[in-house]
Design a protein around this motif. Structure first.
Motif, mmCIF file in Angstrom:
data_model
loop_
_atom_site.group_PDB
_atom_site.id
_atom_site.type_symbol
_atom_site.label_atom_id
_atom_site.label_comp_id
_atom_site.label_asym_id
_atom_site.label_seq_id
_atom_site.Cartn_x
_atom_site.Cartn_y
_atom_site.Cartn_z
ATOM 1 N N LEU B 32 8.825 83.015 -22.554
ATOM 2 C CA LEU B 32 7.227 82.622 -21.477
ATOM 3 C C LEU B 32 7.996 83.161 -20.372
ATOM 4 N N GLN B 33 9.870 83.486 -19.626
ATOM 5 C CA GLN B 33 9.484 84.400 -18.495
ATOM 6 C C GLN B 33 9.448 85.300 -18.502
ATOM 7 N N VAL B 34 9.924 86.058 -19.761
ATOM 8 C CA VAL B 34 9.655 87.676 -19.724
ATOM 9 C C VAL B 34 8.293 87.959 -19.786
ATOM 10 N N LEU B 35 7.498 87.364 -20.237
ATOM 11 C CA LEU B 35 5.883 87.483 -20.346
ATOM 12 C C LEU B 35 5.241 87.483 -19.409
ATOM 13 N N ARG B 36 5.808 86.313 -18.714
ATOM 14 C CA ARG B 36 4.635 86.783 -17.251
ATOM 15 C C ARG B 36 5.711 87.172 -15.977
ATOM 16 N N GLU B 37 6.749 86.917 -15.993
ATOM 17 C CA GLU B 37 7.642 87.677 -14.691
ATOM 18 C C GLU B 37 7.540 89.399 -15.056
ATOM 19 N N VAL B 38 7.749 90.152 -15.686
ATOM 20 C CA VAL B 38 8.332 91.392 -16.152
ATOM 21 C C VAL B 38 6.594 91.750 -17.440
ATOM 22 N N ARG B 48 -6.924 94.646 -22.549
ATOM 23 C CA ARG B 48 -6.203 94.045 -20.841
ATOM 24 C C ARG B 48 -7.425 93.735 -20.196
ATOM 25 N N GLU B 49 -8.831 93.717 -20.664
ATOM 26 C CA GLU B 49 -9.922 92.938 -19.874
ATOM 27 C C GLU B 49 -10.157 91.633 -20.256
ATOM 28 N N MET B 50 -10.122 91.746 -22.141
ATOM 29 C CA MET B 50 -10.162 90.542 -22.528
ATOM 30 C C MET B 50 -9.211 89.029 -21.658
ATOM 31 N N LEU B 51 -7.376 90.067 -21.924
ATOM 32 C CA LEU B 51 -6.228 88.770 -21.064
ATOM 33 C C LEU B 51 -6.886 88.942 -19.779
ATOM 34 N N ARG B 52 -7.645 89.806 -19.027
ATOM 35 C CA ARG B 52 -7.908 89.330 -17.388
ATOM 36 C C ARG B 52 -8.590 87.927 -17.655
ATOM 37 N N VAL B 54 -9.016 86.137 -18.917
ATOM 38 C CA VAL B 54 -8.720 84.435 -19.105
ATOM 39 C C VAL B 54 -7.295 84.274 -18.130
ATOM 40 N N GLY B 55 -6.699 84.900 -16.865
ATOM 41 C CA GLY B 55 -6.239 84.428 -15.890
ATOM 42 C C GLY B 55 -4.824 85.140 -16.041
ATOM 43 N N CYS B 56 -4.789 86.291 -17.398
ATOM 44 C CA CYS B 56 -3.590 87.031 -16.759
ATOM 45 C C CYS B 56 -3.594 88.113 -15.491
ATOM 46 N N GLY B 57 -2.283 88.279 -15.204
ATOM 47 C CA GLY B 57 -2.237 89.205 -14.074
ATOM 48 C C GLY B 57 -2.093 90.332 -14.539
ATOM 49 N N VAL B 58 -3.056 91.186 -14.124
ATOM 50 C CA VAL B 58 -3.097 92.459 -15.021
ATOM 51 C C VAL B 58 -3.143 93.840 -13.218
ATOM 52 N N GLY B 60 -2.461 97.578 -13.398
ATOM 53 C CA GLY B 60 -2.005 99.161 -14.337
ATOM 54 C C GLY B 60 -2.153 98.544 -15.646
ATOM 55 N N LYS B 61 -1.278 98.646 -16.617
ATOM 56 C CA LYS B 61 -1.677 98.930 -18.008
ATOM 57 C C LYS B 61 -0.340 98.317 -18.366
ATOM 58 N N ARG B 62 -0.047 97.337 -17.126
ATOM 59 C CA ARG B 62 0.972 96.173 -17.360
ATOM 60 C C ARG B 62 0.299 94.605 -17.481
ATOM 61 N N VAL B 63 0.112 93.543 -18.125
ATOM 62 C CA VAL B 63 -0.341 92.790 -18.529
ATOM 63 C C VAL B 63 0.419 91.504 -18.716
ATOM 64 N N PHE B 64 0.666 90.184 -17.813
ATOM 65 C CA PHE B 64 1.370 88.953 -17.067
ATOM 66 C C PHE B 64 0.966 88.112 -17.416
ATOM 67 N N MET B 65 1.463 87.499 -18.762
ATOM 68 C CA MET B 65 1.145 86.026 -19.555
ATOM 69 C C MET B 65 1.225 84.718 -18.745
ATOM 70 N N PRO B 66 0.332 83.763 -18.616
ATOM 71 C CA PRO B 66 0.794 82.598 -18.013
ATOM 72 C C PRO B 66 1.160 81.921 -19.266
ATOM 73 N N GLU B 67 2.486 81.303 -18.886
ATOM 74 C CA GLU B 67 2.833 79.907 -19.967
ATOM 75 C C GLU B 67 1.498 79.076 -20.594
ATOM 76 N N GLY B 68 1.474 78.839 -20.130
ATOM 77 C CA GLY B 68 0.534 77.734 -20.717
ATOM 78 C C GLY B 68 -0.486 78.878 -21.377
ATOM 79 N N LEU B 69 -1.427 79.722 -21.291
ATOM 80 C CA LEU B 69 -1.804 80.460 -22.444
ATOM 81 C C LEU B 69 -1.418 80.506 -23.474
#
Lengths: 214, 486
Positions: B32-38, B48-52, B54-58, B60-69
C-alpha cells in the motif's frame, strides 16, 4: 450360465460367503464331484495364478480366491475317491531360528498352497530340531522351504540343513531357501537344492524340484 | 493411471503456511505504501483516466493509488472461479486450497522427444503438446507449451485453435493484445454458443502480466480491461527476477509483487467490479553469476507460495502458481528433482492454478518428457495430499483384533477392499531386480520417452464438431487477412 461356471466365477472373484451354496448348486445340477473340483474350484485358481504371475492382479485377490477353493474342496471331498484330489505334494515352510520375520515365508506358503501344494507352515524362529521333527511327523514331505530376513540369522539355514543330514533325512527332501540377504551363492555354499528371489519364482522352483513344470 | 478421484485439497493437521497473519499484513502494508507513495507507471490513457476519476493522483504516466481504493478493489473480486472444459463440464474450482496443474506457454524451443536436440518449436509440436496434455489424467489445464513461429503475427490465435482442436481441457491463454484475445474469445464462443454462455462457463483464463518493477504496459492493461468488461477470468502475474527487477530478498520481492498485482486488481475491478481475477505471481531470483532467472530456486518456491497465501487468506481470491519446471537443459535427474519439488510444494501450499509443468532451461525450452514424468509425480502427490482417512472401517480395529500377534493381513478381504485406495505406479518401477531385468532393464527416462512417443503417435483426441471446426477456420482466416493488411 451353468451352475458349474457360476461356481468358477464365485471362486475367481473370492466371494467366500457364496462358495458353499454354489458347490451345492453345482452338485444338484448333476455335475460329477470330480468336475466340480476341477472345473469349478481348481481351474479358476490356475487362471488367477497366471494372472498374478503376469502382474495383472494383487496377491490378496489370489489368496482370498484360494480360501474359497479350500472351502469348496472341503465340501466335495467326502464325495471323492482318494485319488481324485491331486496334490503336488507336501511342503514344510519355516522361518529359521532367531528370526521373527515371517511375512515372506507366509507369502511363499500361501502361494504354494494356491498352486496345489499341501503346505505345513511351522511358523517362525524354528529351531533346526523342530524342522527335523516336523519332517518325521510328515514323512511324505517333498520340499522344505526355509526363510530368513537377517544376515545374522541366515546361517540358521545352514544349521537346519546340517540337522537334517545328522538325522539321516536330508536325501528324502528338497530344501529351498530364500529371503532378502540370501542369494544363489549362499544357497550353494550351505548345500540347499534351490534358491528363489521372490514368492512367485519360489512356486516355480518348488514345482521344478518336485518334477512338475512351472 | 487415472487417479482423478483423489482429492485436490491436501488434508493434513497443519497445512503449509509460510506467513503469519502479522507477516501478511506487513507485506500488504508495504505494498500500500509503494502504491501510494512511489506509484505505478500505467501506459494506458483510458486506465489512467479511470483511476484519476476515483481519486488517484496522476502525474504523467505515474499513478498514485490511495489505500482505501486498493482495499475496495480487493473486496470486490470473487473468492472462487469455476472453469469448465470444452464439453461444458465443471473442470476446476479455483479458490480455497484447491490445487490444479497445467503446462506453461510460449517456449521458443522444444527438447525433441525423438532426437534429444533443442530446436525451434513448430505447429506440429503444439499439436503434440495439446494431445499429450489431453491424454495425461493429472494435467488439469492446458497452456500453449511453445511459441509457433509459423504465424508471426497471429501465432496466439493459431496456438489457441490447436489447443481447442486437440484437447477438451480448459486453457490458460496468452495473447498479444486486445485484438488477439478477442479473436481467441470468438473461437471459444464458437464452442459455447454465445459470450453469455462463455462468461457463465469459462473455457479459458487469460494469462496477463505487469512488467516489474511497477510498470504496466498498454497491452497488459488493455487485456485486463477487455477480460473484466466481458466477465472472462484473467490473472495478472508479475514475473519478477529478484536482484534484477525486484529486491533480492523474499520479503522485498513479496512487497513489490503484491503492489504490482494489486495495481492490476484495482484497474480490473474499476473496469467491472466483481469480475473474476486470479492473484499471484513469481519472484525468482536472478543467478548473479550466470545472469539467468532461476525459476525454480528454493527462494522462488517460497515467494510463489507466500504470495498465494496472501491472495487466499488476506484478499480471498483464487491464486496463481508455478510448478513442474526446471532450469536443466535435458530431461535428467536435475530436471526431475526440481520439477518434483515444485509439484509437491505448491500442492502443500494450497496454490490453485499452477502452470509451467514441462518447462526447462528457465522457460526457454519445453519438454514433453518432463510433462509425462510430472503426470506421475502429481499423481503420487495427490495421494499424499489425501492424508489419512478416519472412519470405523479405515481404523480397522476389528481386523487388528481378528488377525492378532504373528498373523498376517494378506488374505483379509479388508486388505483387498482398501488396496484399491493405494496409489499405483504407472511409469514408476517397483519390480524386484529379477523381473526388472527380464522386462528389459529400462530406466524411468526410457519409459517416459516411450510413453510420450506412444501418445504422440497413437492418441486420438475428441474432435470439435464440423460446425465448430469451420467457425474456428473462418476466425483464423479473418485474423490472418487482417494481419496481412497491416
Amino acid at each position: 450360465m451353468s451352475k458349474l461356471s457360476e461356481l468358477a466365477v464365485i471362486v475367481e472373484y473370492g466371494k467366500l460367503r457364496e462358495v458353499e451354496a454354489a458347490v451345492a448348486a453345482a452338485l444338484d445340477e448333476g455335475n460329477a464331484p470330480i468336475d466340480v473340483l476341477n472345473v469349478g474350484l481348481v481351474d479358476p485358481i490356475n487362471v488367477l495364478g497366471e494372472k498374478f504371475r503376469l502382474g495383472e492382479i494383487f496377491v490378496p485377490e489370489l489368496l482370498i480366491a484360494s480360501r474359497c477353493m479350500k472351502t469348496g474342496v472341503e465340501k466335495v471331498r467326502p464325495m471323492l475317491s482318494g485319488g481324485d484330489v491331486k496334490s503336488l505334494g507336501r511342503a514344510i515352510c519355516a522361518t529359521v531360528a532367531g528370526d521373527m520375520h515371517d511375512i515372506g515365508k507366509n507369502l511363499v506358503a500361501l502361494l504354494m498352497g494356491s498352486a496345489g501344494f499341501e503346505v505345513v507352515d511351522i511358523g517362525m524362529d524354528v529351531e533346526p530340531e523342530a524342522v527335523v521333527e516336523a519332517l518325521r511327523e510328515n514323512p511324505d514331505t517333498k520340499i522344505i522351504g526355509l526363510s530368513a530376513l537377517l544376515t545374522t540369522t541366515m546361517y540358521s539355514m545352514k544349521d537346519t540343513i546340517e540337522a537334517l543330514e545328522e538325522a539321516g533325512l536330508r536325501d528324502r527332501v528338497k530344501v529351498m531357501v530364500g529371503g532378502a540377504p540370501v542369494n544363489q551363492k549362499f544357497a550353494d555354499q550351505i548345500g540347499a537344492d534351490g534358491y528363489a528371489t521372490n514368492a512367485t519364482s519360489a512356486v516355480d522352483l518348488a514345482k521344478k524340484l518336485v518334477g512338475v513344470s512351472g | 493411471m487415472d487417479r482423478s478421484d483423489f482429492n485436490n485439497v491436501q488434508k493434513c493437521g497443519s497445512p503449509l503456511l509460510f506467513l503469519t497473519r502479522e507477516e501478511m499484513e506487513l507485506v500488504h502494508s508495504g505494498a500500500l505504501q509503494v502504491l501510494r507513495e512511489v506509484g505505478s507507471d500505467i501506459q494506458h490513457e483510458g486506465a489512467r483516466e479511470m483511476l484519476r476519476k476515483v481519486g488517484c493522483g496522476v502525474k504523467g504516466k505515474r499513478v498514485f493509488m490511495p489505500e482505501g481504493l486498493v482495499e475496495w478493489a480487493a473486496r470486490q473480486a470473487p473468492s472462487h472461479i469455476h472453469v469448465y472444459d470444452r464439453d461444458g463440464n465443471i473442470a476446476m474450482d479455483l479458490g480455497g486450497r484447491n490445487v490444479y496443474y497445467g503446462t506453461g506457454s510460449d517456449c521458443p524451443t522444444i527438447l525433441d522427444v525423438y532426437t534429444g536436440e533443442h530446436r525451434p518449436f513448430t505447429y506440429k509440436d503444439m499439436e503434440d503438446g495439446a494431445k499429450i496434455t489431453d491424454a495425461l489424467p493429472q494435467l488439469d489445464f492446458l497452456m500453449c507449451c511453445g511459441l509457433m513461429y509459423d504465424y508471426p503475427v497471429t501465432s496466439y490465435e493459431h496456438q489457441y485453435a490447436v489447443m481447442l482442436r486437440n484437447s477438451t481441457k480448459p486453457q490458460v491463454v496468452t495473447a498479444a493484445n486486445r485484438e488477439s484475445i478477442s479473436n481467441i474469445t470468438k473461437m471459444a464462443i464458437a464452442v459455447r454458443g454465445s459470450l453469455e454462455e462463455l462468461s457463465k462457463r469459462p473455457l479459458f483464463i487469460m494469462y496477463n502480466e505487469p512488467t516489474s518493477p511497477l510498470n504496466h504496459t498498454f497491452d497488459a492493461v488493455d487485456k485486463l480491461i477487455y477480460c473484466a468488461e466481458n466477465q472472462l477470468p484473467t490473472n495478472y502475474s508479475p514475473c519478477m527476477m529478484t536482484g534484477a527487477t525486484g529486491p533480492i530478498t523474499n520479503a522485498g520481492g513479496l512487497i513489490q509483487a503484491d503492489a504490482e498485482c494489486l495495481a492490476g486488481l484495482v484497474i480490473h475491478q474499476l473496469a467491472r467490479p466483481g469480475a473474476p481475477i486470479v492473484f499471484g505471481g513469481a519472484m525468482y531470483n536472478m543467478d548473479l553469476k550466470c545472469m539467468q532467472p532461476t525459476y525454480c530456486s528454493p527462494e522462488s518456491i517460497v515467494n510463489n507460495i507466500a504470495l498465494a497465501q496472501i491472495g487466499r487468506d488476506l484478499y480471498h481470491v483464487p491464486t496463481w502458481g508455478f510448478t513442474g519446471c526446471s532450469g536443466g537443459k535435458v530431461f535428467d535427474a536435475q530436471a526431475m528433482n526440481e520439477s518434483a519439488q515444485y509439484v509437491f510444494a505448491v500442492g502443500f501450499g494450497g496454490v490453485n492454478l499452477n502452470h509451467d509443468v514441462g518447462f526447462m532451461n528457465y522457460g526457454l525450452t519445453f519438454s514433453y518428457e518432463m510433462l509425462v514424468a510430472a503426470n506421475e509425480t502429481i499423481s503420487q502427490m495427490r495421494r499424499v495430499f489425501d492424508g489419512v482417512v478416519f472412519d470405523r472401517s479405515h481404523m480397522a480395529i476389528d481386523i487388528i483384533k481378528k488377525v492378532g500377534p504373528k498373523g498376517h493381513y494378506l488374505s483379509e478381504e479388508h486388505t483387498l477392499e482398501y488396496n484399491a485406495e493405494m496409489w499405483l505406479p504407472d511409469l514408476t518401477d517397483r519390480a524386484d531386480l529379477e523381473k526388472w531385468e527380464r522386462d528389459g532393464r529400462t530406466t524411468f527416462e526410457q519409459r517416459v520417452k516411450a510413453r510420450a512417443i506412444d501418445i504422440i503417435e497413437n492418441y486420438k483426441p475428441k474432435p470439435l464438431t464440423p460446425e465448430q471446426d469451420a467457425a474456428v477456420d473462418e476466425i483464423l482466416r479473418l485474423a490472418d487477412a487482417a494481419a496481412e493488411k497491416k
